[in-house]
Design an enzyme around this catalytic site. Sequence first.
Site, PDB file in Angstrom:
ATOM      1  N   TYR A 145       0.840  -1.589  -0.218  1.00  0.00           N
ATOM      2  CA  TYR A 145      -0.214  -0.214  -0.190  1.00  0.00           C
ATOM      3  C   TYR A 145       1.186   0.851  -0.039  1.00  0.00           C
ATOM      4  CZ  TYR A 145      -4.620  -2.276   0.757  1.00  0.00           C
ATOM      5  OH  TYR A 145      -5.442  -2.158   0.559  1.00  0.00           O
ATOM      6  N   LYS A 193       2.985 -15.164   2.238  1.00  0.00           N
ATOM      7  CA  LYS A 193       3.751 -15.883   1.393  1.00  0.00           C
ATOM      8  C   LYS A 193       4.943 -16.102   0.965  1.00  0.00           C
ATOM      9  CE  LYS A 193       2.504 -17.952  -2.566  1.00  0.00           C
ATOM     10  NZ  LYS A 193       0.838 -18.624  -2.364  1.00  0.00           N
ATOM     11  N   ASP A 225      -3.124 -17.873   0.554  1.00  0.00           N
ATOM     12  CA  ASP A 225      -3.911 -19.055   0.234  1.00  0.00           C
ATOM     13  C   ASP A 225      -4.680 -20.253   0.962  1.00  0.00           C
ATOM     14  OD1 ASP A 225      -1.330 -20.353  -0.021  1.00  0.00           O
ATOM     15  OD2 ASP A 225      -0.985 -20.890  -1.994  1.00  0.00           O
ATOM     16  N   ASP A 249      -5.976  -6.659   4.817  1.00  0.00           N
ATOM     17  CA  ASP A 249      -7.694  -6.188   3.816  1.00  0.00           C
ATOM     18  C   ASP A 249      -8.618  -7.229   3.416  1.00  0.00           C
ATOM     19  OD1 ASP A 249      -8.742  -3.692   1.937  1.00  0.00           O
ATOM     20  OD2 ASP A 249      -8.348  -5.120   0.358  1.00  0.00           O
ATOM     21  N   ASP A 253     -12.003  -9.385   4.964  1.00  0.00           N
ATOM     22  CA  ASP A 253     -13.414  -9.431   4.178  1.00  0.00           C
ATOM     23  C   ASP A 253     -14.441 -10.285   3.994  1.00  0.00           C
ATOM     24  OD1 ASP A 253     -13.065  -6.073   3.765  1.00  0.00           O
ATOM     25  OD2 ASP A 253     -13.910  -6.629   1.276  1.00  0.00           O
TER      26      ASP A 253
HETATM   27  C1  IPM Z   1     -10.316  -0.715   4.405  1.00  0.00           C
HETATM   28  C2  IPM Z   1     -10.373  -0.543   2.908  1.00  0.00           C
HETATM   29  C3  IPM Z   1      -9.396   0.181   2.526  1.00  0.00           C
HETATM   30  C4  IPM Z   1      -8.277  -0.614   1.923  1.00  0.00           C
HETATM   31  C5  IPM Z   1      -9.516   0.945   1.527  1.00  0.00           C
HETATM   32  C6  IPM Z   1     -10.650   1.947   1.040  1.00  0.00           C
HETATM   33  C7  IPM Z   1      -8.434   2.128   1.057  1.00  0.00           C
HETATM   34  O1  IPM Z   1     -10.399  -1.983   1.776  1.00  0.00           O
HETATM   35  O2  IPM Z   1      -9.902  -0.033   5.102  1.00  0.00           O
HETATM   36  O3  IPM Z   1      -9.936  -2.375   4.809  1.00  0.00           O
HETATM   37  O4  IPM Z   1      -7.755  -1.288   1.747  1.00  0.00           O
HETATM   38  O5  IPM Z   1      -7.331  -1.104   3.326  1.00  0.00           O
HETATM   39 MG    MG Z   2     -10.644  -4.025   2.733  1.00  0.00          MG
END
Ligand code: IPM
Ligand code: MG
Length: 381
Positions: A145, A193, A225, A249, A253
């Site tokens: 990032y 990884k 993975d 990240d 999710d």
């Molecule tokens: C998160 C979001 C952010 C990230 C985006 C919006 C930049 O997905 O906080 O997980 O990738 O960190």
């Molecule tokens: Mg995210």
Amino acid sequence: MIKHKNKILVLAGDGIGPEVTAATTPIFNFLNQKLGYQFELEEGLIGHAAILDQGDPLPKKTLQQFEMADAILLGAVGDPSYDNDPSLTVRPEQGLLRMRAHLGLYTNLRPIKVFHALADASSLKPELLEGVDILFYRELTGGIYFGKPSMRQAGGTKAIDTMCYSKMEVRRIVVKAFEAARQRKKVLHSVDKANVLETSRLWREVVQEVQTTYPDVAVIHMFVDNAAMQLLRDPRQFDVVVTGNMFGDILTDEAAQLAGSLGMLASASIGARVGVYEPIHGAAPDIAGQGIANPLATILSVALMLEHSFGLSQESEAIVSAVEQFLEQGYRTADTAVGSTAPEFILGTSATGKKILALLDQIFTKATQEQCVQFEFDKKS
Ligand code: IPM
Ligand code: MG
């Protein structure tokens, strides 16, 4: 805690951000009026909202507000108008990333807790989910990032991003994760990884070095993975998980789906002085402005704030209990409702906030009746 003034900077941001942050206002009012705290809410700009107003996703004024804040509550950042136009160089997410770097928020704590009552909202089998309680430590200010260079090359026909970690950056978050693992089940999964990436081999080396200080914590190294697959196969094997920025990240999710909805998951970003607390769901522009967004992740983020920034564990636990009771009484938001949920039990954003407030009030009234000297409620465990 001494009940002096505490300033909360509310960065509502974009999409459903303003609605879900507004739903927490009654909770702060309750803390002030009923419990005698002095939380002061102040609004600030970030993301697309800040670009519209100031031409900058993290304007100077917001940076100044950071200096005065004791904690920050963030709604969401992002707008679909940027998604398919790579030529736009000023983007809402830059506000978020610059804020993380500016405030040194290298630890992103993302608890994945499956509320019993919501097991049927997930697309996974409920028997796999019962008791899932995972604490993710995602590194937040390094990795791909932030690595340089990150740019177009060869006249725009090639692009490069750089994944970079120093031992110091890895060590400071790994230590935090070991500390948490020591307080919990004494098992730490480190996700990397290392079969491909040099940064991951460095990561693994640091985890092994730090491990010598925590001989009581068992470490399991897992490739990302495989971790993605294991999270769906048998999520209960995880307790504390530590990983880098991008893997964290993606995996969080994915793990959100265990909890039934992204609308249930809170996060805390901590590092230097001031912490940022935010739901992980994002701006959800498709439902913005309709009053149906689930504010529970933001409400649970306030619980994390009370615990981590102000040491108010009892108040924090009371909020989590109120959310649990809300769900156990059958209330749902649109994202967690299933076919059998009666329409009168599906609450909108502000009605959900009000219901949580009523439950919180009940919890504290009961606690005061039971304990004259000191609150010590929720002893059911
Ligand atoms: C998160 C979001 C952010 C990230 C985006 C919006 C930049 O997905 O906080 O997980 O990738 O960190
Ligand atoms: Mg995210």
